[in-house]
Write an enzyme that holds these catalytic residues in place. Sequence first.
Site, mmCIF file in Angstrom:
data_model
loop_
_atom_site.group_PDB
_atom_site.id
_atom_site.type_symbol
_atom_site.label_atom_id
_atom_site.label_comp_id
_atom_site.label_asym_id
_atom_site.label_seq_id
_atom_site.Cartn_x
_atom_site.Cartn_y
_atom_site.Cartn_z
ATOM 1 N N TYR A 1 0.820 -1.208 0.000
ATOM 2 C CA TYR A 1 0.000 0.000 0.000
ATOM 3 C C TYR A 1 0.861 1.267 0.000
ATOM 4 C CZ TYR A 1 -4.684 -1.928 0.920
ATOM 5 O OH TYR A 1 -5.899 -2.552 0.820
ATOM 6 N N LYS B 1 3.197 -15.343 2.729
ATOM 7 C CA LYS B 1 3.438 -16.087 1.487
ATOM 8 C C LYS B 1 4.945 -16.295 1.404
ATOM 9 C CE LYS B 1 2.042 -17.823 -2.496
ATOM 10 N NZ LYS B 1 1.205 -19.024 -2.602
ATOM 11 N N ASP C 1 -2.820 -18.248 0.661
ATOM 12 C CA ASP C 1 -3.784 -18.947 -0.203
ATOM 13 C C ASP C 1 -4.505 -20.030 0.604
ATOM 14 O OD1 ASP C 1 -1.307 -20.200 -0.034
ATOM 15 O OD2 ASP C 1 -1.225 -20.830 -2.133
ATOM 16 N N ASP D 1 -6.373 -6.957 4.160
ATOM 17 C CA ASP D 1 -7.496 -6.297 3.489
ATOM 18 C C ASP D 1 -8.393 -7.345 2.843
ATOM 19 O OD1 ASP D 1 -9.007 -4.169 2.287
ATOM 20 O OD2 ASP D 1 -7.989 -4.638 0.404
ATOM 21 N N ASP E 1 -12.380 -8.986 4.241
ATOM 22 C CA ASP E 1 -13.623 -8.947 3.448
ATOM 23 C C ASP E 1 -14.161 -10.365 3.294
ATOM 24 O OD1 ASP E 1 -13.591 -6.160 2.938
ATOM 25 O OD2 ASP E 1 -14.250 -6.472 0.864
HETATM 26 C C1 IPM Z 1 -10.386 -1.080 4.058
HETATM 27 C C2 IPM Z 1 -10.623 -0.442 2.714
HETATM 28 C C3 IPM Z 1 -9.434 0.437 2.401
HETATM 29 C C4 IPM Z 1 -8.207 -0.437 2.342
HETATM 30 C C5 IPM Z 1 -9.583 1.281 1.125
HETATM 31 C C6 IPM Z 1 -10.831 2.134 1.150
HETATM 32 C C7 IPM Z 1 -8.371 2.121 0.875
HETATM 33 O O1 IPM Z 1 -10.835 -1.392 1.736
HETATM 34 O O2 IPM Z 1 -10.292 -0.339 5.058
HETATM 35 O O3 IPM Z 1 -10.299 -2.307 4.127
HETATM 36 O O4 IPM Z 1 -7.942 -1.062 1.306
HETATM 37 O O5 IPM Z 1 -7.485 -0.507 3.325
HETATM 38 MN MN MN Z 2 -10.871 -3.423 2.488
#
Ligand code: IPM
Ligand code: MN
Length: 349
Positions: free
Chosen positions: A142, A187, A219, A243, A247
Amino acid sequence: MKKQIAVLSGDGIGPEVTAQSVDLLKKIAEKFNHDFIFRTGLIGAIAIEKEGSPLPDETLKLCKRSDAVLFGSIGDPKYDNDPKAKIRPEQGLLALRKGLGLYANIRPIYTFSETLSKSPLKPELIDGVDFVVVRELTGGIYFGEKGRQENRAFDTCVYSKGEIIRVAKIAFELAAKRKRKLTVVDKANVLETSRLWRETLQEMLKDYPDIEVNFMYVDNAAMQIIKFPKNFDVILTENCFGDILTDEASVISGSLGMLPSASIGDSTSLFEPIHGSYPQAAGKNIANPIGSMLSAAMLLDLSFGLKEESKTIINSVKKVLADGFGTEDLVSQNPLSTSDFAKKIIDAV
Ligand code: IPM
Ligand code: MN
């Protein structure tokens, strides 16, 4: 207790869910006799529009002098569909994380018995899931050098040992308070940065003899989280893997709208739901406010040490869910609007 909270509601559904959390915190202040002062700041697409910058200086200053930051969400389809845009809303959040030194992002993953059926996973697989992902937040791909030439582009993943040690300490300390099981996700079979992570963690684990540490490739972890989510206690991983995995893990809880997070580090901590700006729902008063309201609960606990107040919010959310109420992502019959659902939770407080 007198505290100042910076409120950065951002884009998309951010403003409408964050407004509910502010009302909730006002209710908590009233009930428990605290004085919370709220100060708003611009960030994201709205800040670009109004100030020409995704993180205006005043916003960063406001956060630095506040006792905690309550954050909404960031992002706008206008920029998503324009890969050439030089200024992007997300830069605001990244600059804020860097500016506040928020190197550890804590994302708890758990289920509510009332919403088990909302998950695409089998209820018996997920009932009782309770783990926490500690995601490194200010390093890795990042923030490494990036660039673009005509038909070539690069992003660099860089980690220093110091960056790994400080976030790993947080994960070890958290594991010590939980089931004492730490899974380090990397990884290391391919990436040099991952080998530095593994080497560093192998050195550190000697200082935490009562914590069971295991290493897992990302993975494989992506698969194990879905197949055996109950096997995890604390997961520690780098920025980009964290990240993606969080999700993925959020589907366990049934709705991305349910989960809170805390970002901690050098100065003021920041609290935000893990969901994004959900532009399709923006302004419609339909988004699930629970992720934001539980972020407010984490704020009270972690930044102000107000455990009872925090618990009161969690119990109120549970009660309202048990009563069968929900926004449209949670219930198929008679879903409530964001504000009506939030009001039920606030009334339960
Ligand atoms: C999160 C979001 C952010 C990230 C984005 C909005 C930059 O997806 O907080 O997980 O990737 O960190
Ligand atoms: Mn995110």
